[in-house]
Design a protein around this motif. Structure first.
Motif, PDB file in Angstrom:
ATOM      1  N   GLU A 103      -2.907  22.999 -23.226  1.00  0.00           N
ATOM      2  CA  GLU A 103      -4.255  22.413 -23.256  1.00  0.00           C
ATOM      3  C   GLU A 103      -5.174  23.251 -24.163  1.00  0.00           C
ATOM      4  O   GLU A 103      -4.892  24.385 -24.484  1.00  0.00           O
ATOM      5  CB  GLU A 103      -4.828  22.285 -21.833  1.00  0.00           C
ATOM      6  CG  GLU A 103      -4.602  20.906 -21.233  1.00  0.00           C
ATOM      7  CD  GLU A 103      -5.195  19.766 -22.097  1.00  0.00           C
ATOM      8  OE1 GLU A 103      -6.206  19.957 -22.784  1.00  0.00           O
ATOM      9  OE2 GLU A 103      -4.611  18.668 -22.091  1.00  0.00           O
ATOM     10  N   LYS A 104      -6.245  22.632 -24.578  1.00  0.00           N
ATOM     11  CA  LYS A 104      -7.185  23.248 -25.504  1.00  0.00           C
ATOM     12  C   LYS A 104      -8.311  23.935 -24.754  1.00  0.00           C
ATOM     13  O   LYS A 104      -8.525  23.579 -23.590  1.00  0.00           O
ATOM     14  CB  LYS A 104      -7.762  22.221 -26.473  1.00  0.00           C
ATOM     15  CG  LYS A 104      -8.136  20.864 -25.906  1.00  0.00           C
ATOM     16  CD  LYS A 104      -8.980  20.753 -24.696  1.00  0.00           C
ATOM     17  CE  LYS A 104     -10.357  21.400 -24.732  1.00  0.00           C
ATOM     18  NZ  LYS A 104     -11.082  21.219 -23.432  1.00  0.00           N
ATOM     19  N   PRO A 105      -9.043  24.870 -25.351  1.00  0.00           N
ATOM     20  CA  PRO A 105      -8.718  25.517 -26.605  1.00  0.00           C
ATOM     21  C   PRO A 105      -7.498  26.404 -26.401  1.00  0.00           C
ATOM     22  O   PRO A 105      -7.167  26.743 -25.267  1.00  0.00           O
ATOM     23  CB  PRO A 105      -9.970  26.336 -26.906  1.00  0.00           C
ATOM     24  CG  PRO A 105     -10.543  26.662 -25.555  1.00  0.00           C
ATOM     25  CD  PRO A 105     -10.236  25.473 -24.694  1.00  0.00           C
ATOM     26  N   ASN A 132      -6.276  15.684 -27.959  1.00  0.00           N
ATOM     27  CA  ASN A 132      -5.775  14.302 -27.930  1.00  0.00           C
ATOM     28  C   ASN A 132      -6.631  13.298 -28.701  1.00  0.00           C
ATOM     29  O   ASN A 132      -6.137  12.253 -29.130  1.00  0.00           O
ATOM     30  CB  ASN A 132      -5.642  13.820 -26.483  1.00  0.00           C
ATOM     31  CG  ASN A 132      -6.949  13.903 -25.720  1.00  0.00           C
ATOM     32  OD1 ASN A 132      -7.588  14.964 -25.690  1.00  0.00           O
ATOM     33  ND2 ASN A 132      -7.376  12.816 -25.125  1.00  0.00           N
ATOM     34  N   TYR A 133      -7.943  13.600 -28.892  1.00  0.00           N
ATOM     35  CA  TYR A 133      -8.807  12.545 -29.439  1.00  0.00           C
ATOM     36  C   TYR A 133      -8.433  12.154 -30.871  1.00  0.00           C
ATOM     37  O   TYR A 133      -8.656  11.022 -31.277  1.00  0.00           O
ATOM     38  CB  TYR A 133     -10.277  12.942 -29.341  1.00  0.00           C
ATOM     39  CG  TYR A 133     -10.722  13.081 -27.907  1.00  0.00           C
ATOM     40  CD1 TYR A 133     -10.738  11.959 -27.063  1.00  0.00           C
ATOM     41  CD2 TYR A 133     -11.070  14.305 -27.362  1.00  0.00           C
ATOM     42  CE1 TYR A 133     -11.108  12.070 -25.729  1.00  0.00           C
ATOM     43  CE2 TYR A 133     -11.444  14.426 -26.031  1.00  0.00           C
ATOM     44  CZ  TYR A 133     -11.456  13.310 -25.223  1.00  0.00           C
ATOM     45  OH  TYR A 133     -11.823  13.405 -23.908  1.00  0.00           O
ATOM     46  N   ARG A 134      -7.850  13.101 -31.631  1.00  0.00           N
ATOM     47  CA  ARG A 134      -7.448  12.741 -33.006  1.00  0.00           C
ATOM     48  C   ARG A 134      -6.351  11.671 -32.977  1.00  0.00           C
ATOM     49  O   ARG A 134      -6.070  11.049 -33.993  1.00  0.00           O
ATOM     50  CB  ARG A 134      -6.997  13.964 -33.794  1.00  0.00           C
ATOM     51  CG  ARG A 134      -5.676  14.525 -33.348  1.00  0.00           C
ATOM     52  CD  ARG A 134      -4.873  15.154 -34.470  1.00  0.00           C
ATOM     53  NE  ARG A 134      -5.319  16.464 -34.886  1.00  0.00           N
ATOM     54  CZ  ARG A 134      -4.751  17.113 -35.899  1.00  0.00           C
ATOM     55  NH1 ARG A 134      -3.750  16.584 -36.561  1.00  0.00           N
ATOM     56  NH2 ARG A 134      -5.159  18.319 -36.238  1.00  0.00           N
ATOM     57  N   TRP A 175     -15.139  27.769 -13.593  1.00  0.00           N
ATOM     58  CA  TRP A 175     -14.565  28.662 -14.615  1.00  0.00           C
ATOM     59  C   TRP A 175     -15.064  28.323 -16.011  1.00  0.00           C
ATOM     60  O   TRP A 175     -15.061  29.160 -16.900  1.00  0.00           O
ATOM     61  CB  TRP A 175     -13.040  28.638 -14.551  1.00  0.00           C
ATOM     62  CG  TRP A 175     -12.390  27.317 -14.882  1.00  0.00           C
ATOM     63  CD1 TRP A 175     -12.050  26.331 -14.000  1.00  0.00           C
ATOM     64  CD2 TRP A 175     -11.988  26.849 -16.180  1.00  0.00           C
ATOM     65  NE1 TRP A 175     -11.474  25.269 -14.665  1.00  0.00           N
ATOM     66  CE2 TRP A 175     -11.416  25.565 -16.009  1.00  0.00           C
ATOM     67  CE3 TRP A 175     -12.041  27.370 -17.470  1.00  0.00           C
ATOM     68  CZ2 TRP A 175     -10.920  24.805 -17.074  1.00  0.00           C
ATOM     69  CZ3 TRP A 175     -11.548  26.619 -18.531  1.00  0.00           C
ATOM     70  CH2 TRP A 175     -10.996  25.358 -18.324  1.00  0.00           C
ATOM     71  N   ARG A 176     -15.554  27.091 -16.198  1.00  0.00           N
ATOM     72  CA  ARG A 176     -16.005  26.675 -17.529  1.00  0.00           C
ATOM     73  C   ARG A 176     -17.302  27.348 -17.963  1.00  0.00           C
ATOM     74  O   ARG A 176     -17.787  27.116 -19.073  1.00  0.00           O
ATOM     75  CB  ARG A 176     -16.183  25.156 -17.572  1.00  0.00           C
ATOM     76  CG  ARG A 176     -14.869  24.412 -17.503  1.00  0.00           C
ATOM     77  CD  ARG A 176     -15.095  22.923 -17.414  1.00  0.00           C
ATOM     78  NE  ARG A 176     -13.927  22.240 -16.899  1.00  0.00           N
ATOM     79  CZ  ARG A 176     -12.971  21.708 -17.645  1.00  0.00           C
ATOM     80  NH1 ARG A 176     -13.049  21.744 -18.940  1.00  0.00           N
ATOM     81  NH2 ARG A 176     -11.941  21.101 -17.078  1.00  0.00           N
ATOM     82  N   PHE A 177     -17.927  28.152 -17.059  1.00  0.00           N
ATOM     83  CA  PHE A 177     -19.155  28.889 -17.407  1.00  0.00           C
ATOM     84  C   PHE A 177     -18.945  30.394 -17.361  1.00  0.00           C
ATOM     85  O   PHE A 177     -19.903  31.148 -17.396  1.00  0.00           O
ATOM     86  CB  PHE A 177     -20.287  28.493 -16.446  1.00  0.00           C
ATOM     87  CG  PHE A 177     -20.595  27.030 -16.484  1.00  0.00           C
ATOM     88  CD1 PHE A 177     -21.393  26.502 -17.488  1.00  0.00           C
ATOM     89  CD2 PHE A 177     -20.054  26.172 -15.538  1.00  0.00           C
ATOM     90  CE1 PHE A 177     -21.649  25.141 -17.541  1.00  0.00           C
ATOM     91  CE2 PHE A 177     -20.298  24.811 -15.585  1.00  0.00           C
ATOM     92  CZ  PHE A 177     -21.100  24.288 -16.594  1.00  0.00           C
ATOM     93  N   GLY A 188     -15.965  25.907 -27.008  1.00  0.00           N
ATOM     94  CA  GLY A 188     -14.509  25.864 -26.834  1.00  0.00           C
ATOM     95  C   GLY A 188     -14.059  24.630 -26.069  1.00  0.00           C
ATOM     96  O   GLY A 188     -13.029  24.024 -26.376  1.00  0.00           O
ATOM     97  N   ASP A 189     -14.858  24.237 -25.076  1.00  0.00           N
ATOM     98  CA  ASP A 189     -14.455  23.151 -24.178  1.00  0.00           C
ATOM     99  C   ASP A 189     -14.453  21.801 -24.888  1.00  0.00           C
ATOM    100  O   ASP A 189     -13.509  21.016 -24.753  1.00  0.00           O
ATOM    101  CB  ASP A 189     -15.425  23.133 -22.985  1.00  0.00           C
ATOM    102  CG  ASP A 189     -14.988  22.172 -21.899  1.00  0.00           C
ATOM    103  OD1 ASP A 189     -13.782  21.910 -21.776  1.00  0.00           O
ATOM    104  OD2 ASP A 189     -15.866  21.679 -21.153  1.00  0.00           O
ATOM    105  N   ILE A 190     -15.520  21.524 -25.635  1.00  0.00           N
ATOM    106  CA  ILE A 190     -15.598  20.201 -26.261  1.00  0.00           C
ATOM    107  C   ILE A 190     -15.829  20.259 -27.775  1.00  0.00           C
ATOM    108  O   ILE A 190     -15.324  19.415 -28.510  1.00  0.00           O
ATOM    109  CB  ILE A 190     -16.661  19.301 -25.566  1.00  0.00           C
ATOM    110  CG1 ILE A 190     -18.043  19.960 -25.559  1.00  0.00           C
ATOM    111  CG2 ILE A 190     -16.215  18.951 -24.159  1.00  0.00           C
ATOM    112  CD1 ILE A 190     -19.149  19.058 -24.992  1.00  0.00           C
TER     113      ILE A 190
HETATM  114  C1  SOE Z   1     -14.942  18.749 -19.735  1.00  0.00           C
HETATM  115  O1  SOE Z   1     -15.941  18.932 -20.674  1.00  0.00           O
HETATM  116  C2  SOE Z   1     -13.739  17.982 -20.300  1.00  0.00           C
HETATM  117  O2  SOE Z   1     -12.844  17.808 -19.243  1.00  0.00           O
HETATM  118  C3  SOE Z   1     -13.037  18.733 -21.439  1.00  0.00           C
HETATM  119  O3  SOE Z   1     -12.512  19.986 -20.991  1.00  0.00           O
HETATM  120  C4  SOE Z   1     -11.918  17.869 -22.000  1.00  0.00           C
HETATM  121  O4  SOE Z   1     -11.277  18.501 -23.087  1.00  0.00           O
HETATM  122  C5  SOE Z   1     -12.501  16.514 -22.440  1.00  0.00           C
HETATM  123  O5  SOE Z   1     -11.468  15.701 -22.906  1.00  0.00           O
HETATM  124  C6  SOE Z   1     -13.209  15.834 -21.301  1.00  0.00           C
HETATM  125  O6  SOE Z   1     -14.195  16.711 -20.779  1.00  0.00           O
END
Ligand code: SOE
Length: 391
Positions: A103-105, A132-134, A175-177, A188-190
């Motif tokens: 999974e990313k990043p 995946n979005y590409r 954890w995302r913060f 990094g997340d989006i």
């Molecule tokens: C949260 O912002 C999140 O789950 C991201 O981590 C994913 O990469 C994105 O596809 C959807 O939103």
């Protein structure tokens, strides 16, 4: 038909997306490059691991990821954990000769990303980073038009990824913060999803000039490990702790091929849910995409006569990338699941052909170098050159 045994680590939201894709891939892409077999799922919480094995149809479960990496029957290690453990697992998996979907990043730091890339290269395993979005057919169609020269030479672009799940100050400190678990915040997340798409569509980034901001400096401590993606309890008595990553980032990009653009990412944009967009202007036309209307690519070709020139909508279907494998009529509906199914197909196809798909760990490492340049530029308020990959 060849079977490939999967070990999946981290039983959160992404585990569901990947598991559905393993089941669905051969139903769309037949004959499939291999039949994925869901062998083992791991989560540090035993209850979650057990429940997920039942729900997502894995043959077994464990709380210890080493069980997957050390199992000689496992062919593919799928890493769906928070970012801070990607490197340790991926390097062990590469050294054990497993193919890796991550999974990313890609990693917490650039150094980790480099080590992951080098370990995979040394062990000659196939890798993919789950941007995946590409793989949305409309994005692939944009790439096709660009390659064919339909919009000429690219002049400039703008990309966004806007969400609102973290706009509420009372949503928990997941954890995302936390920098030591996620590395960076919205970037990094989006933001990296947009970087991946624009690197794919436009070309390599040379330098960036960035601004980042943290709007909500502390958040309520989260109980439990589950990633609740902003589900606020609205309880002001819960103790708060600091957020040490960006809520928002905004940067200009100079590409090596001369194109210029901007990218914005925030999870605090009320009213925006999964607003991933790009607009690309070339000497012969323009393209516009919005993931919230992901069956559509808006196109404008300069060669159309003066009396009819303007944006029009192409609905993706059988005539477009991956179209034959998907649904028989344009606009029946591409979803998040389809992007993950296509990702799984491309990954397994690359394994079958003994080559690297894109984006692989090298691309993931390149994107970490771009993120580093963004953070550095936001600190110094200077244009910052993206460092080169060290092979
Ligand atoms: C949260 O912002 C999140 O789950 C991201 O981590 C994913 O990469 C994105 O596809 C959807 O939103």
């Amino acid at each position: 038909m060849k079977k490939m045994n999967i070990g999946l680590i981290g039983a959160g939201f992404m585990a569901k997306a990947h598991s559905v894709a393993y089941a669905g891939m051969p139903m769309f892409f037949w004959p499939a490059p291999a039949i994925p077999v869901k062998k083992m799922i791991v989560d540090i919480n035993e209850e979650t691991a057990k429940d997920s094995a039942a729900k997502l149809a894995f043959e077994s479960y464990s709380t210890d990821w080493h069980k997957i990496v050390e199992d000689p029957d496992i062919d593919v290690v799928d890493i769906c954990t928070p970012n801070n453990v990607h490197a340790e697992i991926a390097i062990a998996a590469a050294n054990a000769g497993k193919h890796i979907l991550c999974e990313k990043p890609l990693a917490l730091t650039t150094l980790q990303a480099k080590e992951m890339y080098l370990a995979a290269k040394e062990n000659n395993v196939t890798t993919m980073v789950a941007f995946n979005y590409r793989r949305t057919p409309a994005v692939q169609l944009a790439k096709k038009y660009i390659k064919e020269g339909a919009i000429g030479r690219i002049l400039d672009f703008r990309g966004t990824y806007l969400q609102d799940w973290s706009a509420d100050p009372d949503s928990p400190l997941s954890w995302r913060f936390q920098k030591d678990v996620c590395g960076t915040g919205a970037l990094g997340d989006i933001g990296t999803h947009v970087v991946d798409m624009l690197r794919f569509l436009v070309g390599e980034f040379d330098s960036v000039n960035a601004r980042t901001a943290t709007y909500i400096p502390e958040r309520p401590v989260q109980s439990g490990l589950a990633d609740s993606l902003g589900n606020s309890k609205g309880d002001s008595s819960i103790p708060k702790e600091p957020v040490d990553v960006d809520d928002q980032c905004c940067f200009m990009v100079q590409c090596k091929n001369g194109a210029f653009g901007t990218i914005e990412a925030t999870r605090n944009a009320w009213g925006r849910n999964n607003f991933i967009t790009f607009e690309i202007h070339g000497t012969e036309g323009s393209l516009f995409f919005n993931y919230e209307r992901r069956d559509e690519l808006q196109v404008c070709f300069a060669k159309d006569g003066d009396d009819r020139r303007g944006f029009r909508t192409v609905y993706t279907g059988p005539a477009h990338p991956y179209g034959n494998a998907l649904w028989p009529i344009p606009a029946l509906g591409i979803g998040y699941t389809e992007t993950k199914i296509i990702e799984t197909y491309d990954f397994f196809q690359a394994i079958a052909e003994g080559r690297q798909p894109e984006p692989n760990f090298r691309d993931g490492y390149a994107i970490e170098l771009i993120s580093d340049a963004v953070i550095e530029s936001a600190k110094t308020h200077q244009w910052t050159t993206v460092k080169e990959i060290e092979e």
